[in-house]
Design an enzyme around this catalytic site. Sequence first.
Site, PDB file in Angstrom:
ATOM      1  N   LYS A 140       0.887  -1.247   0.249  1.00 28.02           N
ATOM      2  CA  LYS A 140      -0.099   0.017  -0.272  1.00 28.02           C
ATOM      3  C   LYS A 140       1.078   1.352  -0.010  1.00 28.02           C
ATOM      4  O   LYS A 140       0.510   2.516  -0.624  1.00 28.02           O
ATOM      5  CB  LYS A 140      -0.779  -0.287   1.361  1.00 28.02           C
ATOM      6  CG  LYS A 140      -1.548  -0.908   1.051  1.00 28.02           C
ATOM      7  CD  LYS A 140      -2.483  -1.283   2.657  1.00 28.02           C
ATOM      8  CE  LYS A 140      -4.363  -2.175   2.342  1.00 28.02           C
ATOM      9  NZ  LYS A 140      -4.992  -2.018   3.505  1.00 28.02           N
ATOM     10  N   ASP A 185     -11.099   2.408   3.721  1.00 28.28           N
ATOM     11  CA  ASP A 185     -11.493   0.974   3.149  1.00 28.28           C
ATOM     12  C   ASP A 185     -13.645   0.508   3.281  1.00 28.28           C
ATOM     13  O   ASP A 185     -13.582   0.017   3.207  1.00 28.28           O
ATOM     14  CB  ASP A 185     -11.223   0.418   5.079  1.00 28.28           C
ATOM     15  CG  ASP A 185      -9.784  -0.498   4.400  1.00 28.28           C
ATOM     16  OD1 ASP A 185      -9.147  -0.820   3.414  1.00 28.28           O
ATOM     17  OD2 ASP A 185      -8.972  -0.632   5.198  1.00 28.28           O
ATOM     18  N   GLN A 218      -5.335  -2.082   9.732  1.00 29.73           N
ATOM     19  CA  GLN A 218      -4.876  -2.842   9.067  1.00 29.73           C
ATOM     20  C   GLN A 218      -5.660  -4.466  10.116  1.00 29.73           C
ATOM     21  O   GLN A 218      -5.188  -4.391  10.887  1.00 29.73           O
ATOM     22  CB  GLN A 218      -3.612  -3.116   8.818  1.00 29.73           C
ATOM     23  CG  GLN A 218      -3.665  -4.452   8.177  1.00 29.73           C
ATOM     24  CD  GLN A 218      -3.558  -4.445   7.169  1.00 29.73           C
ATOM     25  OE1 GLN A 218      -3.468  -4.041   6.082  1.00 29.73           O
ATOM     26  NE2 GLN A 218      -4.258  -6.325   5.938  1.00 29.73           N
TER      27      GLN A 218
END
Length: 278
Positions: free
Chosen positions: A44, A111, A88
């Site tokens: 990322k 996200d 994460q």
Amino acid sequence: MEGRPLAERIRAQVAEEVRELGDVGLATVQVGEDPASTIYIRLKHEAAAAAGFRSVDRKLSADLSQDDLASELTALSADDSIDGILLQLPLPDGLDEAAAVVAIDPAKDVDGVHPFNAGQLYLGRPTLVPATPLGIMALLEEHQVRLDGARAVVIGRSDIVGKPIAHLLLQANATVTLCHSHTDELERHTLDADVLIVAAGVPAIVSPEMVKSGAAVVDVGINRTDAGLVGDVDPGAVSVAHLLTPVPGGVGPMTIAMVLANTVRAARYRRGVLAFPR
């Protein structure tokens, strides 16, 4: 349906938008040292750097408290130099993912997992949507797969793939069936699918005999086996399907590209270029 060529175009467009917007900040938060998460975070950041983002990497101890994690996420949410936040997942045992996610400003939730963003998608007013479903929709559009009136079957009901892609397909006027690990006679559903999205996390759960002739099949699975990386769909399905994403190289590159696209969208929300509903 190769993902890399389209992903490269999207990343180039993102880089152009970053140049127009100026400084765009993306923060990642990793709790603990799970090796797979570490690799994904690194990818990322490499993609973010290539697009011209300024990235911040917060690595936190696996034994931190729920309150300390919430404080870190709240601070990043209040930081005007940060446009997007990625927490994460999964978190280490003992930490509540749902409680952590709500500490993120939904306008920075790139996200798309905050309950506000999930609710917006449910209501047909998508704001920030999980990256993998966005990538799937972009692939289907790129290959001119008809969705209006089509029968679409989704295998898997996760909050980051199965459920959101089902809503996006519904909003594209497909007739959607959502299957999962408790679905009886799975092939009864898959053989009806003009569009089949497989995100079960089970190697070769879909055999060629379960695929309708001429279907468009999107394999979201990434499973590590003794034979290497394999998907959720038997590769032999390519002899039946009209279109099939490869594993690797199909959905994976699109996910990273759409995380970057979501970050630019979040930057536009923060600057007031787009109005974020409150």
